[in-house]
Write a protein that holds these residues in place. Structure first.
Motif, PDB file in Angstrom:
ATOM      1  N   GLN A  89      24.579 -81.966 -12.221  1.00 23.08           N
ATOM      2  CA  GLN A  89      25.110 -82.485 -12.016  1.00 23.08           C
ATOM      3  C   GLN A  89      25.842 -82.605 -10.409  1.00 23.08           C
ATOM      4  O   GLN A  89      25.721 -81.282  -9.878  1.00 23.08           O
ATOM      5  N   ALA A  90      26.617 -83.689  -9.863  1.00 30.44           N
ATOM      6  CA  ALA A  90      26.636 -83.716  -8.527  1.00 30.44           C
ATOM      7  C   ALA A  90      27.563 -82.177  -8.066  1.00 30.44           C
ATOM      8  O   ALA A  90      28.524 -81.996  -8.260  1.00 30.44           O
ATOM      9  N   GLU A  91      27.472 -81.658  -6.949  1.00 30.06           N
ATOM     10  CA  GLU A  91      28.510 -80.382  -6.551  1.00 30.06           C
ATOM     11  C   GLU A  91      28.809 -81.233  -4.842  1.00 30.06           C
ATOM     12  O   GLU A  91      28.194 -80.860  -4.164  1.00 30.06           O
ATOM     13  N   GLY A  92      29.900 -80.592  -4.605  1.00 29.36           N
ATOM     14  CA  GLY A  92      30.777 -80.814  -3.409  1.00 29.36           C
ATOM     15  C   GLY A  92      31.901 -80.492  -2.928  1.00 29.36           C
ATOM     16  O   GLY A  92      32.017 -79.543  -3.621  1.00 29.36           O
ATOM     17  N   THR A 115      26.772 -79.119  -2.035  1.00 32.25           N
ATOM     18  CA  THR A 115      26.488 -78.193  -2.457  1.00 32.25           C
ATOM     19  C   THR A 115      25.739 -77.896  -3.947  1.00 32.25           C
ATOM     20  O   THR A 115      25.215 -76.964  -4.308  1.00 32.25           O
ATOM     21  N   THR A 116      24.978 -79.672  -4.332  1.00 32.91           N
ATOM     22  CA  THR A 116      24.626 -78.893  -5.577  1.00 32.91           C
ATOM     23  C   THR A 116      23.241 -78.979  -4.934  1.00 32.91           C
ATOM     24  O   THR A 116      21.812 -78.520  -3.893  1.00 32.91           O
ATOM     25  N   SER A 117      22.687 -78.331  -6.046  1.00 31.41           N
ATOM     26  CA  SER A 117      20.875 -77.248  -6.363  1.00 31.41           C
ATOM     27  C   SER A 117      20.177 -77.475  -7.774  1.00 31.41           C
ATOM     28  O   SER A 117      21.057 -78.368  -8.236  1.00 31.41           O
ATOM     29  N   PHE A 118      19.139 -77.114  -7.429  1.00 29.64           N
ATOM     30  CA  PHE A 118      18.133 -76.952  -9.048  1.00 29.64           C
ATOM     31  C   PHE A 118      19.417 -76.658  -9.594  1.00 29.64           C
ATOM     32  O   PHE A 118      19.171 -76.617 -11.482  1.00 29.64           O
TER      33      PHE A 118
END
Length: 158
Positions: free
Chosen positions: A60-63, A52-55
């Motif tokens: 920072q990586a998201e998921g 779910t990483t976005s600009f």
């Protein structure tokens, strides 16, 4: 009493009789016997995740976890009556169920730890047999992997 370690040999496993729903058959039980067939079990989980990483994540990586698969591998000895050739009833039921396909490949499976008051139940599970065999001076091995299809529920131990 404070929580404590428990013996793997005391965990019980059962398959639901697909010909008689609601009837449960122990798989190679060893409690009170020298002929218990199981000597190893492993519960494995596999996760599918979404990135779910976005600009806006600022580098920072998201998921998020999106799916969980659970399976139990049972291994041990193949139990056979030396006079009749009949397998342990639970092993025989597992082997018959592993031959069924499609919707028929699903049936119930449950297990419980020694201090549990409820079974962990998979209303829909499917069974895949593993390796079987042995060398000259060994007993014949037996293995199955049970895979969950749907959620885990519970039922009271009676």
């Amino acid at each position: 009493m404070a929580p404590r370690k428990y013996d793997a040999r005391s965990v019980r496993f059962e398959i639901e009789d697909f010909l008689n729903p609601g009837t449960w058959v122990a798989i190679a039980p060893g409690v009170g016997s020298n002929e218990g067939g199981l000597n190893t079990f492993t519960i494995s989980r596999d996760y599918e995740e979404a990135d779910t990483t976005s600009f806006g994540s600022d580098g920072q990586a998201e998921g998020q976890n999106m799916q969980i698969a659970v399976e139990i591998s049972l291994e041990g000895w193949r139990l056979e009556d030396p006079n009749t050739g009949a397998l342990d009833p639970g092993q025989a039921m597992v082997e018959a169920q592993a031959e069924r396909l499609g919707n028929d490949s699903l049936c119930g499976f449950r297990w419980a730890t020694p201090g549990a008051t409820t079974w962990k139940v998979w209303q829909n599970a499917y069974f895949q047999l593993g390796d079987e065999g042995g060398e000259t001076n060994e007993k014949v091995t037996w293995a199955v992997t049970v895979k969950r299809s749907g959620p885990t529920t519970t039922a009271a131990i009676s």
